[in-house]
Every structure is written in C-alpha cells, then in structure tokens.
Design a protein around this motif. Structure first.
Motif, PDB file in Angstrom:
ATOM      1  N   GLY A  21      -9.234   3.907   7.339  1.00 57.07           N
ATOM      2  CA  GLY A  21      -9.779   4.422   6.092  1.00 57.07           C
ATOM      3  C   GLY A  21     -10.174   5.883   6.184  1.00 57.07           C
ATOM      4  N   ARG A  22      -9.865   6.539   7.300  1.00 56.24           N
ATOM      5  CA  ARG A  22     -10.249   7.939   7.517  1.00 56.24           C
ATOM      6  C   ARG A  22      -9.010   8.830   7.428  1.00 56.24           C
ATOM      7  NH1 ARG A  22     -15.108   8.116  10.471  1.00 56.24           N
ATOM      8  NH2 ARG A  22     -15.027  10.380  10.188  1.00 56.24           N
ATOM      9  N   PHE A  23      -9.134  10.033   7.937  1.00 57.80           N
ATOM     10  CA  PHE A  23      -8.079  11.053   7.931  1.00 57.80           C
ATOM     11  C   PHE A  23      -7.730  11.441   6.493  1.00 57.80           C
ATOM     12  CE2 PHE A  23      -7.568   8.954  12.072  1.00 57.80           C
ATOM     13  CZ  PHE A  23      -7.765  10.052  12.893  1.00 57.80           C
ATOM     14  N   TYR A  24      -6.731  10.843   5.887  1.00 59.21           N
ATOM     15  CA  TYR A  24      -6.366  11.203   4.522  1.00 59.21           C
ATOM     16  C   TYR A  24      -5.548  10.088   3.916  1.00 59.21           C
ATOM     17  CZ  TYR A  24      -1.863  12.624   6.641  1.00 59.21           C
ATOM     18  OH  TYR A  24      -0.679  12.653   7.331  1.00 59.21           O
ATOM     19  N   THR A  25      -5.347  10.151   2.595  1.00 58.14           N
ATOM     20  CA  THR A  25      -4.496   9.196   1.893  1.00 58.14           C
ATOM     21  C   THR A  25      -3.545   9.963   0.995  1.00 58.14           C
ATOM     22  OG1 THR A  25      -6.078   8.961   0.076  1.00 58.14           O
ATOM     23  CG2 THR A  25      -6.287   7.417   1.883  1.00 58.14           C
ATOM     24  N   VAL A  26      -2.431   9.318   0.654  1.00 59.61           N
ATOM     25  CA  VAL A  26      -1.512   9.856  -0.346  1.00 59.61           C
ATOM     26  C   VAL A  26      -1.609   8.960  -1.561  1.00 59.61           C
ATOM     27  CG1 VAL A  26       0.855  10.540  -0.884  1.00 59.61           C
ATOM     28  CG2 VAL A  26       0.014  10.734   1.471  1.00 59.61           C
ATOM     29  N   GLU A  27      -1.988   9.544  -2.695  1.00 58.23           N
ATOM     30  CA  GLU A  27      -2.270   8.780  -3.903  1.00 58.23           C
ATOM     31  C   GLU A  27      -1.499   9.384  -5.082  1.00 58.23           C
ATOM     32  OE1 GLU A  27      -6.459   9.257  -4.292  1.00 58.23           O
ATOM     33  OE2 GLU A  27      -6.926   8.042  -2.517  1.00 58.23           O
ATOM     34  N   GLY A  28      -1.599   8.726  -6.222  1.00 58.13           N
ATOM     35  CA  GLY A  28      -1.032   9.266  -7.449  1.00 58.13           C
ATOM     36  C   GLY A  28      -2.103   9.918  -8.298  1.00 58.13           C
ATOM     37  N   LEU A  29      -1.707  10.945  -9.052  1.00 55.92           N
ATOM     38  CA  LEU A  29      -2.659  11.689  -9.868  1.00 55.92           C
ATOM     39  C   LEU A  29      -2.007  12.046 -11.197  1.00 55.92           C
ATOM     40  CD1 LEU A  29      -5.591  12.863  -9.370  1.00 55.92           C
ATOM     41  CD2 LEU A  29      -4.452  15.070  -9.066  1.00 55.92           C
ATOM     42  N   LEU A  52       5.253   3.142   9.362  1.00 53.78           N
ATOM     43  CA  LEU A  52       4.413   4.046  10.150  1.00 53.78           C
ATOM     44  C   LEU A  52       3.335   3.268  10.895  1.00 53.78           C
ATOM     45  CD1 LEU A  52       3.842   7.038   7.692  1.00 53.78           C
ATOM     46  CD2 LEU A  52       5.402   6.935   9.645  1.00 53.78           C
ATOM     47  N   ASP A  53       3.243   3.475  12.191  1.00 49.53           N
ATOM     48  CA  ASP A  53       2.234   2.816  13.008  1.00 49.53           C
ATOM     49  C   ASP A  53       0.846   3.335  12.631  1.00 49.53           C
ATOM     50  OD1 ASP A  53       1.097   1.258  15.047  1.00 49.53           O
ATOM     51  OD2 ASP A  53       1.164   2.934  16.452  1.00 49.53           O
ATOM     52  N   GLY A  54      -0.060   2.424  12.311  1.00 50.99           N
ATOM     53  CA  GLY A  54      -1.424   2.795  11.981  1.00 50.99           C
ATOM     54  C   GLY A  54      -1.653   3.092  10.514  1.00 50.99           C
ATOM     55  N   TRP A  55      -0.600   3.079   9.742  1.00 50.53           N
ATOM     56  CA  TRP A  55      -0.704   3.333   8.303  1.00 50.53           C
ATOM     57  C   TRP A  55      -0.154   2.131   7.551  1.00 50.53           C
ATOM     58  CZ3 TRP A  55      -2.518   8.099   6.349  1.00 50.53           C
ATOM     59  CH2 TRP A  55      -2.747   9.081   7.327  1.00 50.53           C
ATOM     60  N   ARG A  56      -0.568   1.999   6.291  1.00 48.70           N
ATOM     61  CA  ARG A  56      -0.022   0.928   5.471  1.00 48.70           C
ATOM     62  C   ARG A  56       0.186   1.428   4.052  1.00 48.70           C
ATOM     63  NH1 ARG A  56      -3.947  -1.455   2.231  1.00 48.70           N
ATOM     64  NH2 ARG A  56      -6.096  -0.847   2.724  1.00 48.70           N
ATOM     65  N   VAL A  57       1.159   0.847   3.391  1.00 47.34           N
ATOM     66  CA  VAL A  57       1.384   1.102   1.969  1.00 47.34           C
ATOM     67  C   VAL A  57       0.687  -0.022   1.207  1.00 47.34           C
ATOM     68  CG1 VAL A  57       3.104   1.319   0.152  1.00 47.34           C
ATOM     69  CG2 VAL A  57       3.570   2.263   2.433  1.00 47.34           C
ATOM     70  N   ASP A  58      -0.333   0.341   0.436  1.00 45.35           N
ATOM     71  CA  ASP A  58      -1.114  -0.661  -0.291  1.00 45.35           C
ATOM     72  C   ASP A  58      -0.211  -1.451  -1.232  1.00 45.35           C
ATOM     73  OD1 ASP A  58      -2.866  -1.420  -2.836  1.00 45.35           O
ATOM     74  OD2 ASP A  58      -4.206  -1.280  -1.102  1.00 45.35           O
ATOM     75  N   ARG A  59      -0.284  -2.774  -1.164  1.00 43.74           N
ATOM     76  CA  ARG A  59       0.637  -3.611  -1.941  1.00 43.74           C
ATOM     77  C   ARG A  59       0.434  -3.470  -3.446  1.00 43.74           C
ATOM     78  NH1 ARG A  59       0.671  -9.421   1.330  1.00 43.74           N
ATOM     79  NH2 ARG A  59       1.583  -8.618   3.283  1.00 43.74           N
ATOM     80  N   SER A  60      -0.795  -3.255  -3.870  1.00 36.93           N
ATOM     81  CA  SER A  60      -1.062  -3.209  -5.312  1.00 36.93           C
ATOM     82  C   SER A  60      -0.859  -1.835  -5.919  1.00 36.93           C
ATOM     83  CB  SER A  60      -2.490  -3.685  -5.593  1.00 36.93           C
ATOM     84  OG  SER A  60      -3.434  -2.851  -4.942  1.00 36.93           O
ATOM     85  N   THR A  61      -1.106  -0.753  -5.131  1.00 37.92           N
ATOM     86  CA  THR A  61      -1.043   0.602  -5.690  1.00 37.92           C
ATOM     87  C   THR A  61       0.103   1.443  -5.144  1.00 37.92           C
ATOM     88  OG1 THR A  61      -2.488   1.549  -3.987  1.00 37.92           O
ATOM     89  CG2 THR A  61      -3.544   0.605  -5.961  1.00 37.92           C
ATOM     90  N   GLY A  62       0.604   1.086  -3.978  1.00 38.42           N
ATOM     91  CA  GLY A  62       1.597   1.933  -3.317  1.00 38.42           C
ATOM     92  C   GLY A  62       0.987   3.103  -2.579  1.00 38.42           C
ATOM     93  N   ASP A  63      -0.357   3.288  -2.646  1.00 35.51           N
ATOM     94  CA  ASP A  63      -1.009   4.385  -1.938  1.00 35.51           C
ATOM     95  C   ASP A  63      -0.816   4.219  -0.430  1.00 35.51           C
ATOM     96  OD1 ASP A  63      -1.808   5.082  -4.450  1.00 35.51           O
ATOM     97  OD2 ASP A  63      -3.952   4.699  -4.129  1.00 35.51           O
ATOM     98  N   ILE A  64      -0.743   5.344   0.271  1.00 33.20           N
ATOM     99  CA  ILE A  64      -0.510   5.348   1.716  1.00 33.20           C
ATOM    100  C   ILE A  64      -1.835   5.659   2.391  1.00 33.20           C
ATOM    101  CG2 ILE A  64       0.830   6.359   3.583  1.00 33.20           C
ATOM    102  CD1 ILE A  64       2.826   7.277   1.308  1.00 33.20           C
ATOM    103  N   VAL A  65      -2.347   4.736   3.189  1.00 31.72           N
ATOM    104  CA  VAL A  65      -3.697   4.846   3.749  1.00 31.72           C
ATOM    105  C   VAL A  65      -3.664   4.567   5.250  1.00 31.72           C
ATOM    106  CG1 VAL A  65      -4.781   4.211   1.561  1.00 31.72           C
ATOM    107  CG2 VAL A  65      -4.247   2.435   3.232  1.00 31.72           C
ATOM    108  N   HIS A  66      -4.606   5.163   5.997  1.00 31.42           N
ATOM    109  CA  HIS A  66      -4.732   4.915   7.429  1.00 31.42           C
ATOM    110  C   HIS A  66      -5.548   3.654   7.659  1.00 31.42           C
ATOM    111  CE1 HIS A  66      -5.958   5.747  11.687  1.00 31.42           C
ATOM    112  NE2 HIS A  66      -4.713   6.204  11.736  1.00 31.42           N
ATOM    113  N   ARG A  67      -5.268   2.969   8.760  1.00 34.16           N
ATOM    114  CA  ARG A  67      -5.939   1.688   9.023  1.00 34.16           C
ATOM    115  C   ARG A  67      -7.452   1.834   9.140  1.00 34.16           C
ATOM    116  NH1 ARG A  67      -3.183   2.123  14.317  1.00 34.16           N
ATOM    117  NH2 ARG A  67      -4.641   3.139  15.756  1.00 34.16           N
TER     118      ARG A  67
END
Length: 447
Positions: free
Chosen positions: A53-61, A36-51
C-alpha cells in the motif's frame, strides 16, 4: 578531495563514470502489468497498487480545467502522496564549493546510469519499507544541525503525470569530513555546468535541486553588450517581486481545476493492450511494467509500473532583451496533477507528436522557437525525466533569444520575468514547475 586537472578537467569524471557503468550489470525487461512481482491490478478498479500500500499507485483521473477555456479529459495518473528527499551535500575543497553527486541507475533511464543528487529517495525508501540497505548520507538532510542549509523547499513534479506530487529539494553545506562511498563523486559547479550541456548525464532530480543553488554574481560581464551581459544584468535586477506575483496570483485566481478519481479500467479512450494501458489513438503515453536487476541499489531486484511518453518533448524558454536586460517568458500552466491550480512553466512545454493530427492546434510559440537560427539558440541539450517513474522520457531543453521585434504584450497567462525573479521564486514552493526549474539550471550554465 577532488583532483585538479586543468588540462582535462572532466577527464577524471568520465573515467570514473565509465567505470561505474561497467562495474555492475543492469537489466530492465518489460513485463505485463498483471505479472509484476509485488504489485497487483485491483479487480474492481484496474488500479495498479503495491502489496504494501506504499510507494505509489497508478489510478484513473477525470479532469475539468478552466484556464481561459474549459477543458475536460480523462487519463491515468501516478499518485504518490508521500514526500521524498532530493538532497545535495556541499563541501569546500581549497576554497571551491563541490557537490556530492551519485551515479544512479534508474529503470526508466534511456542510458541506465545518470548523475543524481547525493540523496534521491522516497519516504518509503529512506524509511526502508522495502527492507533493503539504508540510503547513504540521508542523515545530513534528516538530522538537524548536521550542516548549514543553503536552500530548502517543497517542489512539485510533472503535473501532467503526477497527482500533486512533491519532494523536499534541499541543499546542505557541511564542514565535516565526509567518507566517499562507491558510486559517489565530488564535482564543482563549473564541472556540473559543463555536464549539463551534455545529453542525458545529469538527471532531472539533480537539475531541480541545482536550480536553487545560490550562484555567485558574475559582475565582470555586466557591462558587456552580449547575451551574457544581458543575462548578468537580469541576475542583478531589482528584487521587488510584487508586480510579477500579483499578475501570477491574478492568473491563478481566474482558473479552476476539478478532479475526480475514477477506476483505471473505466477511462474513456484508454484500454489494456497486452499488459499495457494505452490510449486508443496512440497519443500521450502508455503505462507499462518492468522487472529490474541492479546489484548496486538498496534492493537488487524489483518490479514496478512506469509511464512511457510517446515521443521526445520540447521544453523551451524564450528570452528577449529589454533595455539591455534579459527577460524570460514564463507561462502559467494548469495540468491534471498541478498542486495549486497553476504554476509558472516555460514558454513551450509539449511533446510535438501529440499535435500531428490535422485538427490539433500547435502549442503557442512552438514553431517560432524551433525556427530560430542557430545563432539565437543559447542552450540546446536533451535531458531525461525522472527514470524512477518514467520510461525513456526525454525532452529537448532549449534557451533561445527572440528577435528584437518579438512582442512584449502577450496573451493572458504569459509573464515576463528576470533571472533574479526566477532565482528568488525557486527558493519557495509552488511557483516554478519542474520543467521551469530544470531550464533555470540550464540557463545558469550560461552565466
């Protein structure tokens, strides 16, 4: 000024809406989350974050809820801590209030274009973090004194999919001359009532805000021995909420909700499948990515993750007449992302496909609601959920009338309320969940 067309009152709207759908090319293509352009999958957590740091993230709970029984589970969830604006602008034409609605493309909409409020924008959007075009009409909801507020409250969104997400639901009446921009249309309440009975026309954000619109009393039918008469008496019921709020407060006090953020790539039972995050048994939902093109949006091209439920849900409100007054059956619900331990939701709120396993117990009253004869179904339409975060998320919204022998004494967590109760509660934060608010907007079309 809106046209008067008594022969075909919605004809002008449908012609305009069709023209809007044909005026712009839209494209939504699924793309692996890692691309996804402008987004990254964090290497350590797998969380999906915007470049940014705004808008929203997809995390585990990881969640533990005590609401009669103790339940524990883990899931992905959308965390969007900023508070957006869902705003409806109202203006009278020839003495009739009209609401300014927007034909808005959302990438998750099953039919692309739906009616949104005048303003439907995250804080990042209307502060232009994306460096795109300004959000039209936002000044009516951010600049004090631009109009008279008719309703204004912070309201939650889907607790199963969002972590503590809230938006400001606000209705403002203006007497100013309002320039009508492309993509916007004035509609009366009667016209919106008719459109709410159609599938996938009025979006979730519009329904949520419309629920708080101060509808005029319909005294003319209060004496009718009919569903409408019982509903009118329910709307005019005494205004003391003390007993209802006490029972709801007791239900919240007896519950607990513990949440712990965990890495998305460490969720038991979930894994990456060709660029999607899915549950191993195929239930509940998946997280997928899309590339989007929409020339009439603030930014014409973007990418984002979306949550895609496994099937169509059922959102049902069961009603029963008590001494000629319609009562509505609400349920205190505790979900993974609930803002305040519990909120009041509909009688039934589920996706039936999640309960097809032999060991899965059906949600209470689901079979009863779906088995009632057609002459006891008062409202029935399919509506989409928030297309900016959810992909092809649809629910069948039902208002049904129970048999006369349906019990009034019910298990803990279920509460009977009048329409007057609901219309009072929706004007305050953290009482009615988004599904209940959407059903209230639907119920109001029957008055």
């Amino acid at each position: 000024m809106p046209d008067d067309n008594t022969v075909d009152p919605l004809g002008r709207f449908h012609r305009w809406f069709g023209q809007r759908a044909r005026a712009t090319d839209y494209a939504v293509r699924e793309t692996p989350l890692g691309a996804l352009d402008g987004w990254r999958v964090d290497r350590s957590t797998g969380d999906i974050v915007h470049r940014t740091g705004r808008f929203y993230t997809v995390e585990g709970l990881r969640v533990t809820a005590l609401d009669g029984t103790e339940r524990s589970w883990s899931q992905p969830i959308i965390r969007q801590p900023e508070i957006g604006i869902l705003g409806l602008l109202v203006k009278e034409f020839d003495g009739v209030p009209h609401l300014l609605m927007q034909a808005k493309m959302e990438p998750g909409n099953i039919n692309t274009l739906q009616l949104s409020p005048t303003v439907q924008a995250t804080h990042s959007n209307y502060t232009r973090v994306h460096q795109g075009n300004p959000v039209p009409y936002v000044e009516y909801f951010t600049v004090p004194g631009r109009g008279r507020p008719l309703a204004d409250a912070l309201q939650s969104e889907q607790g199963s999919w969002f972590l503590g997400k809230r938006n400001r639901n606000i209705i403002v009446e203006t007497t100013e001359e309002v320039p009508l921009l492309d993509g916007f249309h004035w509609l009366s309440l009667a016209e919106l009532d008719a459109l709410l009975r159609l599938d996938n026309v009025v979006n979730m954000d519009s329904r949520s805000v419309l629920a708080a619109y101060p509808a005029p009393p319909r005294a003319a039918v209060a004496d009718e021995d009919s569903f409408r008469g019982a509903l009118a008496r329910s709307a005019a019921a005494p205004a003391d909420r003390t007993d209802l709020l006490s029972r709801f407060t007791a239900a919240k006090a007896a519950r607990s909700l513990t949440r712990e953020r965990v890495p998305l790539n460490d969720l038991p039972g979930w894994h990456d499948d060709s660029g999607r995050v899915v549950r191993e048994d195929g239930r509940y939902f998946a997280i997928l990515g899309v590339d989007v093109e929409a020339a009439d949006r603030e930014v014409p091209r973007w990418s984002q993750p979306l949550l895609a439920p496994v099937g169509r849900g059922v959102i049902a409100l069961l009603t029963r007449r008590v001494d000629g007054v319609l009562h509505l059956l609400l349920r205190a619900r505790t979900e993974a992302g609930t803002f305040d331990v519990a909120e009041l939701g509909p009688t039934v709120q589920c996706v039936p496909e999640n309960y097809q396993e032999p060991e899965a117990s059906q949600p209470p009253f689901l079979d009863y609601v779906l088995s009632l004869p057609q002459d006891q179904v008062r409202f029935d339409a399919v509506h989409s959920e928030e297309g900016g975060r959810f992909y092809h998320a649809e629910n069948r919204y039902l208002v049904v009338e129970a048999d006369d022998d349906f019990p009034l004494e019910l298990p803990d967590g279920y509460l009977w309320a009048t329409l007057r109760d609901m219309t009072e509660l929706v004007r305050h934060s953290h009482y009615l969940n988004v599904e209940a608010r959407c059903l209230l907007a639907c119920l109001n079309t029957l008055r």
